[in-house]
Design a protein around this motif. Structure first.
Motif, PDB file in Angstrom:
ATOM      1  N   VAL A 246     -25.618  29.468  11.046  1.00 12.15           N
ATOM      2  CA  VAL A 246     -26.588  30.155  11.472  1.00 12.15           C
ATOM      3  C   VAL A 246     -27.444  30.833   9.793  1.00 12.15           C
ATOM      4  O   VAL A 246     -28.135  31.136   9.974  1.00 12.15           O
ATOM      5  CB  VAL A 246     -26.618  30.953  12.434  1.00 12.15           C
ATOM      6  CG1 VAL A 246     -27.899  31.821  12.209  1.00 12.15           C
ATOM      7  CG2 VAL A 246     -26.474  30.403  13.478  1.00 12.15           C
TER       8      VAL A 246
ATOM      9  N   ARG B   1     -27.507  29.665   4.894  1.00 16.38           N
ATOM     10  CA  ARG B   1     -28.949  29.535   3.910  1.00 16.38           C
ATOM     11  C   ARG B   1     -28.822  31.645   3.157  1.00 16.38           C
ATOM     12  O   ARG B   1     -29.048  31.671   1.966  1.00 16.38           O
ATOM     13  CB  ARG B   1     -30.447  29.240   3.971  1.00 16.38           C
ATOM     14  CG  ARG B   1     -31.016  29.760   3.321  1.00 16.38           C
ATOM     15  CD  ARG B   1     -32.464  29.372   3.355  1.00 16.38           C
ATOM     16  NE  ARG B   1     -32.787  27.985   3.862  1.00 16.38           N
ATOM     17  CZ  ARG B   1     -34.038  27.344   3.951  1.00 16.38           C
ATOM     18  NH1 ARG B   1     -35.079  28.080   5.114  1.00 16.38           N
ATOM     19  NH2 ARG B   1     -34.059  25.956   4.453  1.00 16.38           N
ATOM     20  N   PRO B   2     -28.950  32.568   4.451  1.00 14.02           N
ATOM     21  CA  PRO B   2     -29.205  33.738   3.554  1.00 14.02           C
ATOM     22  C   PRO B   2     -26.926  33.830   3.105  1.00 14.02           C
ATOM     23  O   PRO B   2     -27.299  34.918   1.961  1.00 14.02           O
ATOM     24  CB  PRO B   2     -28.884  34.343   4.989  1.00 14.02           C
ATOM     25  CG  PRO B   2     -28.839  33.419   5.584  1.00 14.02           C
ATOM     26  CD  PRO B   2     -29.151  32.683   5.316  1.00 14.02           C
TER      27      PRO B   2
ATOM     28  N   VAL C 188     -25.416  32.181   1.569  1.00 10.79           N
ATOM     29  CA  VAL C 188     -25.555  31.359  -0.301  1.00 10.79           C
ATOM     30  C   VAL C 188     -26.246  32.597  -0.799  1.00 10.79           C
ATOM     31  O   VAL C 188     -25.716  32.781  -1.931  1.00 10.79           O
ATOM     32  CB  VAL C 188     -26.613  29.802  -0.347  1.00 10.79           C
ATOM     33  CG1 VAL C 188     -26.748  29.684  -1.411  1.00 10.79           C
ATOM     34  CG2 VAL C 188     -25.116  28.472   0.389  1.00 10.79           C
ATOM     35  N   LEU C 189     -27.252  32.818  -0.619  1.00  2.00           N
ATOM     36  CA  LEU C 189     -28.181  34.082  -1.685  1.00  2.00           C
ATOM     37  C   LEU C 189     -27.438  34.117  -2.247  1.00  2.00           C
ATOM     38  O   LEU C 189     -27.031  35.609  -3.238  1.00  2.00           O
ATOM     39  CB  LEU C 189     -29.151  34.494  -0.478  1.00  2.00           C
ATOM     40  CG  LEU C 189     -30.804  33.088  -1.203  1.00  2.00           C
ATOM     41  CD1 LEU C 189     -31.518  33.839  -0.144  1.00  2.00           C
ATOM     42  CD2 LEU C 189     -31.147  33.189  -2.589  1.00  2.00           C
TER      43      LEU C 189
ATOM     44  N   CYS D 139     -24.154  35.023  -2.143  1.00  2.00           N
ATOM     45  CA  CYS D 139     -23.577  34.990  -2.981  1.00  2.00           C
ATOM     46  C   CYS D 139     -23.658  34.654  -4.711  1.00  2.00           C
ATOM     47  O   CYS D 139     -22.961  34.882  -5.093  1.00  2.00           O
ATOM     48  CB  CYS D 139     -22.741  33.538  -2.644  1.00  2.00           C
ATOM     49  SG  CYS D 139     -21.084  33.268  -1.238  1.00  2.00           S
ATOM     50  N   PHE D 140     -25.359  33.941  -4.239  1.00  2.00           N
ATOM     51  CA  PHE D 140     -26.169  33.710  -5.703  1.00  2.00           C
ATOM     52  C   PHE D 140     -26.757  35.143  -5.957  1.00  2.00           C
ATOM     53  O   PHE D 140     -25.974  35.073  -7.133  1.00  2.00           O
ATOM     54  CB  PHE D 140     -27.074  32.194  -5.009  1.00  2.00           C
ATOM     55  CG  PHE D 140     -27.331  32.056  -7.055  1.00  2.00           C
ATOM     56  CD1 PHE D 140     -26.857  31.624  -8.185  1.00  2.00           C
ATOM     57  CD2 PHE D 140     -28.650  31.175  -6.376  1.00  2.00           C
ATOM     58  CE1 PHE D 140     -27.434  31.276  -9.021  1.00  2.00           C
ATOM     59  CE2 PHE D 140     -29.818  31.573  -7.426  1.00  2.00           C
ATOM     60  CZ  PHE D 140     -28.981  31.217  -9.024  1.00  2.00           C
ATOM     61  N   ASP D 141     -27.260  35.240  -5.155  1.00  2.00           N
ATOM     62  CA  ASP D 141     -28.534  36.888  -6.097  1.00  2.00           C
ATOM     63  C   ASP D 141     -28.354  37.718  -5.240  1.00  2.00           C
ATOM     64  O   ASP D 141     -29.838  37.657  -4.842  1.00  2.00           O
ATOM     65  CB  ASP D 141     -29.786  35.380  -6.273  1.00  2.00           C
ATOM     66  CG  ASP D 141     -30.670  36.650  -7.629  1.00  2.00           C
ATOM     67  OD1 ASP D 141     -29.793  37.582  -7.506  1.00  2.00           O
ATOM     68  OD2 ASP D 141     -31.212  36.013  -7.596  1.00  2.00           O
TER      69      ASP D 141
ATOM     70  N   PHE E  31     -32.215  39.948  -5.546  1.00  2.00           N
ATOM     71  CA  PHE E  31     -33.298  38.945  -4.878  1.00  2.00           C
ATOM     72  C   PHE E  31     -33.464  39.060  -3.057  1.00  2.00           C
ATOM     73  O   PHE E  31     -34.310  39.417  -2.327  1.00  2.00           O
ATOM     74  CB  PHE E  31     -32.870  37.418  -5.139  1.00  2.00           C
ATOM     75  CG  PHE E  31     -34.746  36.236  -4.628  1.00  2.00           C
ATOM     76  CD1 PHE E  31     -35.627  36.730  -5.214  1.00  2.00           C
ATOM     77  CD2 PHE E  31     -34.078  35.912  -3.335  1.00  2.00           C
ATOM     78  CE1 PHE E  31     -36.601  35.663  -4.583  1.00  2.00           C
ATOM     79  CE2 PHE E  31     -35.268  34.984  -2.958  1.00  2.00           C
ATOM     80  CZ  PHE E  31     -36.576  35.044  -3.497  1.00  2.00           C
ATOM     81  N   LEU E  32     -31.944  38.598  -2.502  1.00  2.00           N
ATOM     82  CA  LEU E  32     -31.866  38.807  -0.924  1.00  2.00           C
ATOM     83  C   LEU E  32     -32.261  40.148  -0.910  1.00  2.00           C
ATOM     84  O   LEU E  32     -32.978  40.148   0.496  1.00  2.00           O
ATOM     85  CB  LEU E  32     -30.479  37.896  -0.277  1.00  2.00           C
ATOM     86  CG  LEU E  32     -30.769  38.324   0.813  1.00  2.00           C
ATOM     87  CD1 LEU E  32     -31.024  36.572   1.879  1.00  2.00           C
ATOM     88  CD2 LEU E  32     -28.761  37.817   1.414  1.00  2.00           C
TER      89      LEU E  32
ATOM     90  N   ALA F 131     -36.590  40.308  -0.708  1.00  3.04           N
ATOM     91  CA  ALA F 131     -37.019  39.886  -0.529  1.00  3.04           C
ATOM     92  C   ALA F 131     -36.662  39.821   1.538  1.00  3.04           C
ATOM     93  O   ALA F 131     -37.571  38.695   2.246  1.00  3.04           O
ATOM     94  CB  ALA F 131     -36.807  38.115  -0.673  1.00  3.04           C
ATOM     95  N   SER F 132     -35.561  40.504   1.933  1.00  2.31           N
ATOM     96  CA  SER F 132     -35.757  40.065   3.374  1.00  2.31           C
ATOM     97  C   SER F 132     -34.455  41.589   3.563  1.00  2.31           C
ATOM     98  O   SER F 132     -34.001  41.926   2.541  1.00  2.31           O
ATOM     99  CB  SER F 132     -35.056  39.533   3.741  1.00  2.31           C
ATOM    100  OG  SER F 132     -33.632  38.885   3.441  1.00  2.31           O
TER     101      SER F 132
ATOM    102  N   TRP G  32     -31.817  40.603   4.985  1.00  2.00           N
ATOM    103  CA  TRP G  32     -31.101  39.817   5.986  1.00  2.00           C
ATOM    104  C   TRP G  32     -29.166  40.333   4.929  1.00  2.00           C
ATOM    105  O   TRP G  32     -27.902  39.870   5.627  1.00  2.00           O
ATOM    106  CB  TRP G  32     -31.023  38.211   5.399  1.00  2.00           C
ATOM    107  CG  TRP G  32     -31.330  37.580   6.305  1.00  2.00           C
ATOM    108  CD1 TRP G  32     -33.116  37.452   6.392  1.00  2.00           C
ATOM    109  CD2 TRP G  32     -30.984  37.327   7.311  1.00  2.00           C
ATOM    110  NE1 TRP G  32     -32.846  36.344   7.925  1.00  2.00           N
ATOM    111  CE2 TRP G  32     -31.821  36.042   8.522  1.00  2.00           C
ATOM    112  CE3 TRP G  32     -29.671  36.717   7.747  1.00  2.00           C
ATOM    113  CZ2 TRP G  32     -31.335  35.537   8.991  1.00  2.00           C
ATOM    114  CZ3 TRP G  32     -29.381  35.742   8.696  1.00  2.00           C
ATOM    115  CH2 TRP G  32     -29.822  35.789   9.660  1.00  2.00           C
TER     116      TRP G  32
ATOM    117  N   VAL H  40     -22.571  23.664  -2.577  1.00  2.00           N
ATOM    118  CA  VAL H  40     -21.454  23.803  -2.158  1.00  2.00           C
ATOM    119  C   VAL H  40     -20.862  23.146  -0.403  1.00  2.00           C
ATOM    120  O   VAL H  40     -20.275  23.393   0.212  1.00  2.00           O
ATOM    121  CB  VAL H  40     -22.608  24.779  -1.252  1.00  2.00           C
ATOM    122  CG1 VAL H  40     -21.985  26.231  -0.015  1.00  2.00           C
ATOM    123  CG2 VAL H  40     -22.593  25.381  -2.491  1.00  2.00           C
TER     124      VAL H  40
END
Lengths: 257, 288
Positions: B156, B159-160, B162-163, B165-167, B170-171, B174-175, B177, B223
């Motif tokens: 569930v 995606r958030p 991974v984001l 961890c990566f950036d 940005f998360l 943009a949201s 989350w 991943v």
């Protein structure tokens, strides 16, 4: 996308860290559809102002309003990116993050979205590299990926903080063209820049900043040697012993409640 | 040969139970380890495993060797430390690793204190090193349930996460989350450690979480690949570790973790992504 209301409204906004203002008493409107350059020496508060708009920093005082833009309606390219470049993610996936507003946490990428991502990568000149890991890219190429992501974010308000650091002239030219395209599509673009010639050539409006507004208006009229020298002089170091800014009171009296 | 591999499990039910428990653990924990590694929080798993101890000890003191009490206590203590550390990191100048170190050391000291004042050393060993060969039904259900929940929740928030961890920036921009994702992930870490300490003990639970994850880095590129390789590695180590302990009459938990370690060393040598041996082979570069 253009509306008559200003995209960002500043009313006596002060932003800073630990009560020390980085920029103070900013008042003015960023018109919807403006292409505005933020200019000023290091420490002038350009990044701080952008952080304030994006909501990462709350104003110490004053009011900063966005024109009914939802949070995701802003695309922001920060100067100090926290991105882990060694993270095992492909160029395609990295750019596709820009679709977040449309696909959220769960929706899959259907063919339409995949084509959209591929088009964005082609626009920034990265076709054929979509399966590479971002760790394998050069600095300039990676900046192009970030621009592809901005492109996909499809935002009404785009904030760029020194987007051309360590980027060669060819890349700058390509990315400037992209910014011009955003402008012609009616999006509002704010970019913090230090290359005065670039600003003169491509940005119709400029805000000269030096911890406060030095000048704000048409680039031709605002980017004068006098204003630039003034901004240079105004940027003094944070004063640990600084007293409480008295202008707070006087300005408040002048403003309608 | 096949007899030698299959017979211990056919013959003894405790071996079958141990196998099922370890396989469930191998499904749940390694994906969590992959994300810990990608977030450069590999050592956080270790710290968290220590933080679980006082809760489990208090559960043990109040209710004896009761699985629900010890698990719940461990979960509560681990979560409390994780949340406190996260909160302190976000509201003071301390970074997350420093604040976590502060809290988990206090927690560990408390745990050792409780166990040694009230219990015997054998109890402490039990909590620290687990009893994979004495998993009862309740423990099996718990481990399997945690593995299931953990995989579903991971799907569930994939995606958030991974984001994040990566950036993370940005998360955040943009949201909404970012914080929930971080908290849910911390919860998953603690849950899997609780599952692990039933079978392998608090110290070893981290091993099956992280060793397969770092091993996978030498084989997989993205991943999802990392997660699959890590799970495969943990499954293989569980199976062969149980057999090793059966035939060589060695303690089971350490055998499994040591085999994970062997896979890690072998991958470091032979892995197709940056393994030592591949680096020695001169290969001509491509055109572009």
């Amino acid at each position: 996308m253009a509306s008559s209301k200003p995209a960002v409204t500043f009313r006596d906004v002060t932003l800073g860290y630990d009560r020390h203002p980085a920029v103070h008493h900013i008042t003015g409107d960023v018109e919807a559809g403006a292409l505005l350059a933020l200019v000023g020496p290091n420490g002038a508060g350009k990044s701080t102002l952008l952080k304030g708009i994006v909501g990462e920093l709350r104003p110490l005082s004053g009011s900063l309003k966005l024109d009914s833009l939802r949070k995701s309606g802003i695309a922001y390219l920060p100067q100090q990116i926290e991105i882990d470049r060694l993270f095992p993610i492909s160029v395609f996936d990295c750019a596709a993050m820009g679709l977040w507003r449309k696909i959220g946490a769960w929706r899959g990428l259907d063919r339409r979205y995949r084509q959209e991502v591929a088009r964005a990568l082609a626009t920034v000149g990265l076709q054929g590299l979509s399966d590479r890991l971002v760790g394998a890219l050069s600095g300039g190429q990676f900046q192009r990926v970030l621009f592809a992501r901005l492109l996909l974010q499809d935002a009404a308000l785009i904030l760029l903080d020194e987007p051309f650091r360590a980027v060669d002239t060819k890349t700058v030219a390509d990315l400037i063209a992209l910014i011009g395209r955003w402008h012609s599509e009616g999006r509002t673009v704010l970019a913090a820049l230090h290359d005065i010639e670039l600003v003169r050539a491509h940005f119709p409006a400029t805000l000269v900043l030096a911890r406060e507004v030095v000048a704000w208006g048409e680039t031709r009229k605002v980017l004068t040697p006098a204003n630039l020298t003034k901004s240079q002089q105004l940027v003094e170091a944070f004063d640990e012993q600084a007293g409480i800014c008295a202008r707070d009171e006087s300005v408040r009296e002048r403003l309608p409640a | 040969m096949i007899d030698a591999i299959v017979n211990p499990f056919v013959e003894f039910s405790f071996m079958r139970r141990a196998l099922v428990g370890c396989l469930a653990l191998s499904l749940g924990a390694p994906p969590i380890g992959v994300f810990l590694m990608l977030r450069r929080m590999s050592l956080m798993g270790d710290a968290m495993s220590h933080a679980v101890l006082p809760g489990a000890a208090i559960g043990y003191l109040l209710f004896g060797l009761s699985l629900p009490a010890m698990s719940l206590g461990g979960f509560a203590a681990g979560l409390a430390v994780a949340l406190a550390a996260g909160l302190v990191a976000r509201s003071t100048m301390l970074r997350e690793d420093a604040s976590l170190a502060g809290f988990y050391l206090v927690s560990l000291a408390l745990g050792v204190l409780i166990v040694s004042v009230k219990g015997s050393n054998i109890d402490l060993l039990h909590v620290l090193f687990g009893t994979v060969l004495a998993l009862d039904d309740a423990a099996l259900v718990l481990v399997a349930a945690i593995a299931t929940v953990s995989l579903i929740v991971l799907a569930v928030i994939y995606r958030p996460l991974v984001l994040e961890c990566f950036d993370p920036q940005f998360l955040r921009s943009a949201s909404r989350w970012s914080s929930p994702t971080h908290l849910i992930f911390l919860m998953l870490v603690v849950l899997n450690l609780v599952a692990g300490f039933q079978a392998l003990g608090t110290l070893m639970a981290v091993g099956i979480m992280l060793l397969p994850a770092v091993t996978a880095r030498f084989w997989a590129e993205d991943v999802s690949g990392l997660i699959l390789v890590a799970i495969g590695c943990a499954v293989a180590a569980s199976f062969s570790g149980l057999l090793l302990s059966y035939y060589a009459n060695l303690p089971t938990g350490p055998s499994i973790i040591l085999l994970c370690g062997v896979f890690y060393l072998l991958s470091m040598l032979l892995g197709v992504r940056g393994g030592f041996i591949w680096n020695l082979v001169p290969r001509r570069h491509l055109e572009a």
